[in-house]
Design an enzyme around this catalytic site. Structure first.
Site, short mmCIF file in Angstrom:
data_model
loop_
_atom_site.label_atom_id
_atom_site.label_comp_id
_atom_site.label_asym_id
_atom_site.label_seq_id
_atom_site.Cartn_x
_atom_site.Cartn_y
_atom_site.Cartn_z
N LYS A 1 -28.93 1.56 26.09
CA LYS A 1 -28.81 0.86 24.81
C LYS A 1 -29.06 -0.64 24.96
O LYS A 1 -29.83 -1.24 24.20
CB LYS A 1 -27.40 1.10 24.27
CG LYS A 1 -27.17 0.72 22.83
CD LYS A 1 -25.69 0.88 22.45
CE LYS A 1 -25.17 2.29 22.67
NZ LYS A 1 -23.79 2.46 22.17
N LYS B 1 -21.63 -3.79 30.52
CA LYS B 1 -21.15 -4.01 29.14
C LYS B 1 -20.87 -2.66 28.53
O LYS B 1 -21.68 -1.74 28.63
CB LYS B 1 -22.23 -4.73 28.33
CG LYS B 1 -21.77 -5.11 26.93
CD LYS B 1 -21.06 -6.44 26.92
CE LYS B 1 -20.29 -6.69 25.63
NZ LYS B 1 -18.95 -6.03 25.59
N THR C 1 -21.75 -2.41 14.00
CA THR C 1 -22.31 -1.11 14.38
C THR C 1 -22.78 -0.36 13.13
O THR C 1 -23.91 0.16 13.09
CB THR C 1 -21.29 -0.27 15.17
OG1 THR C 1 -20.72 -1.08 16.18
CG2 THR C 1 -21.94 0.95 15.80
N ASN D 1 -14.81 2.90 11.87
CA ASN D 1 -15.50 1.63 11.78
C ASN D 1 -17.01 1.78 11.61
O ASN D 1 -17.66 0.96 10.98
CB ASN D 1 -15.17 0.86 13.07
CG ASN D 1 -15.66 -0.54 13.02
OD1 ASN D 1 -15.69 -1.15 11.96
ND2 ASN D 1 -16.04 -1.06 14.16
N LYS E 1 -18.57 1.52 30.90
CA LYS E 1 -17.66 2.08 29.89
C LYS E 1 -16.33 2.36 30.55
O LYS E 1 -16.25 2.58 31.75
CB LYS E 1 -18.23 3.39 29.34
CG LYS E 1 -17.68 3.80 28.00
CD LYS E 1 -18.46 3.16 26.88
CE LYS E 1 -18.05 3.67 25.52
NZ LYS E 1 -19.06 3.34 24.51
N SER F 1 -21.66 -8.04 19.96
CA SER F 1 -20.82 -8.36 21.13
C SER F 1 -21.52 -9.41 22.00
O SER F 1 -20.88 -10.34 22.52
CB SER F 1 -20.57 -7.11 21.99
OG SER F 1 -19.49 -6.37 21.49
N1 GLU Z 1 -18.42 0.72 21.99
C1 GLU Z 1 -19.63 0.22 21.39
C2 GLU Z 1 -20.81 1.05 21.81
O1 GLU Z 1 -20.68 2.21 22.14
C3 GLU Z 1 -19.81 -1.27 21.62
C4 GLU Z 1 -19.84 -1.71 23.06
C5 GLU Z 1 -19.84 -3.22 23.23
O2 GLU Z 1 -19.81 -3.95 22.26
O3 GLU Z 1 -19.86 -3.64 24.39
O4 GLU Z 1 -21.93 0.62 21.74
#
Ligand code: GLU
Length: 424
Positions: free
Chosen positions: A102, A78, A198, A229, A114, A357
């Protein structure tokens, strides 16, 4: 004994170098699980793809894209997709690893991944942006999927880009797979509350940290770096709680106002090409002065490596809330700790986005959608439970919140690793 990775030699303050040092710091707290710690230091899988597109003027342009699946011990990969001219494989490796930590820190049933394309999307037309997104999605389509790896927005990507990704994946697989990406528009299986999640998580963790520090949010002075954002949403929520935003820095420059910037005026202008410095209600100052502004709370919500040793010595903040991923290099982390500045680390502070998410993904699979109150109540509960557990761990071992977050998260990841066992 393990051989070093051959394809990336990290420099100490690079994102991957920073991540590796963060892992080294947690190893003493992992007990017998330390045997598996090398797992955390190498990505499970990394894909580099060529992304050719025909530009509006007829030229054929090639871009480099990446998708890294750092760890899938606890569930599918994810993590977001970033469009930025400075994206590298090494950076995406670090960002994917931070996603592993995370998702485990807030106990979501995911691993970490990622992606990114090395491109400046501001230089592309809408048609070119759609083409690059679709070709990239098709190229990484061999490793993503609703049960294997689920992309989402990150720097310079948004709901429209997620809609194109969902459509491309669905066209290639012959169905409509809403669960393949999150952060989608609402009528395509998106979730209420996702866009603000976020920033909301930054606020929720920051409010709790301020309470524990005895720092009253009413009148508290906040400096925000990055006004997209994450930064702008967190700023709004802190202002609602009585704080004032005394400095904002974005890609156009820095503005300050010790009486507090008027967000109702600033936010709309910051969304235009004029950026934050287009706003008249503050003084424009050179970028480096951002770090000298007198403040109580500092919110880095832009890119990695922003808080270096020098800036860590300068800041007057008592509390740092890491809205960005990897904004503080390890040397600066030590200086902040010595100076008694509390850092709420990225891997918990900005976990609100991936948490909603997860809600979106669950809603997509059940085809049953929740109202926004339910999303926010659940988000707050998950963030607060995670933060309290991390705080207890920090108090128990007398370690920073960052190392405590890694301790909680890495125990979960490596326990799963151990229970699954090595194949073959
Ligand atoms: N890009 C966001 C992060 O760095 C969200 C990633 C997601 O929702 O999968 O946490």
């Amino acid at each position: 004994m393990s051989e070093k990775l051959s394809f990336v030699q990290p420099t100490p303050n690079s994102p991957w170098g920073t991540y590796l040092q963060q892992v080294d710091r947690v190893i003493p707290y992992l007990g017998d699980l330390a045997r598996w710690a090398e797992t955390l230091k190498r990505p499970k899988r990394a894909l580099i793809v060529d992304v050719p597109i025909e530009m509006d003027d007829g030229r054929i342009a090639h871009y480099e894209g990446y998708r890294v699946q750092h760890n899938m011990s606890r569930g599918p990969g994810k993590g977001g997709v970033r469009f930025h001219p400075d994206v590298t494989l090494e950076e995406v490796m670090a960002l994917s690893a931070w996603m592993t930590v995370k998702t485990a820190a807030v106990n979501l049933p995911y691993g970490g991944a990622k992606g990114g394309i090395r491109v400046d999307p501001k230089k592309l037309s809408q048609k070119e942006l759609e083409k690059i997104t679709r070709r990239y999605t098709s190229e990484i389509g061999i490793i993503i999927g609703p049960h294997t790896d689920i992309p989402a927005p990150d720097v310079n990507t948004n709901g429209q880009i997620m809609a194109w990704m969902m459509d491309t994946y669905s066209m290639n697989t012959g169905g409509t797979s809403t669960g393949v990406v999150t952060g989608k528009p609402l009528h395509l299986g998106g979730s209420l509350g996702r866009v603000k999640a976020t920033g909301r998580g930054v606020f929720v963790t920051g409010r709790e940290a301020a309470r524990r520090l005895g720092l009253d949010l009413r009148g508290a002075r906040i400096a925000v770096q990055g006004f997209g954002n994450v930064g702008s949403v967190a700023a709004e929520l802190f202002v609602e709680a009585g704080a004032k935003i005394v400095a904002v820095q974005d890609h156009t420059g820095t503005i300050v106002n010790e009486n507090g910037l008027d967000l109702a005026g600033l936010i709309p202008i910051s969304r235009t090409p004029a950026g934050a410095v287009g706003f008249e209600g503050g003084d424009k100052v050179p970028n480096e002065q951002f770090w000298d502004v007198a403040c109580d709370i500092l919110i880095p919500a832009a890119l990695e490596g922003q808080i270096n040793a020098d800036r860590a010595r300068k800041t007057s903040a008592r509390l740092v809330l890491e809205g960005a991923n990897g904004p503080t290099v390890p040397e600066a982390d030590d200086i902040l700790a010595e100076r008694g500045v509390l850092v709420v680390p990225d891997v918990i502070c900005n976990a609100g986005g991936v948490t909603v998410s997860y809600f979106e993904w669950v809603q997509d699979f059940s085809s049953f959608f929740w109202d926004e109150d339910e999303i926010n109540v659940r988000l707050d509960r998950i963030m607060m439970n995670a933060l309290n557990q991390i705080w207890d761990t920090a108090d128990k071992h007398k370690i920073t919140l960052r190392t405590a977050t890694y301790a909680v998260a890495c125990e979960r990841i490596l326990t799963a690793r151990q229970e699954r066992g090595l194949y073959p």
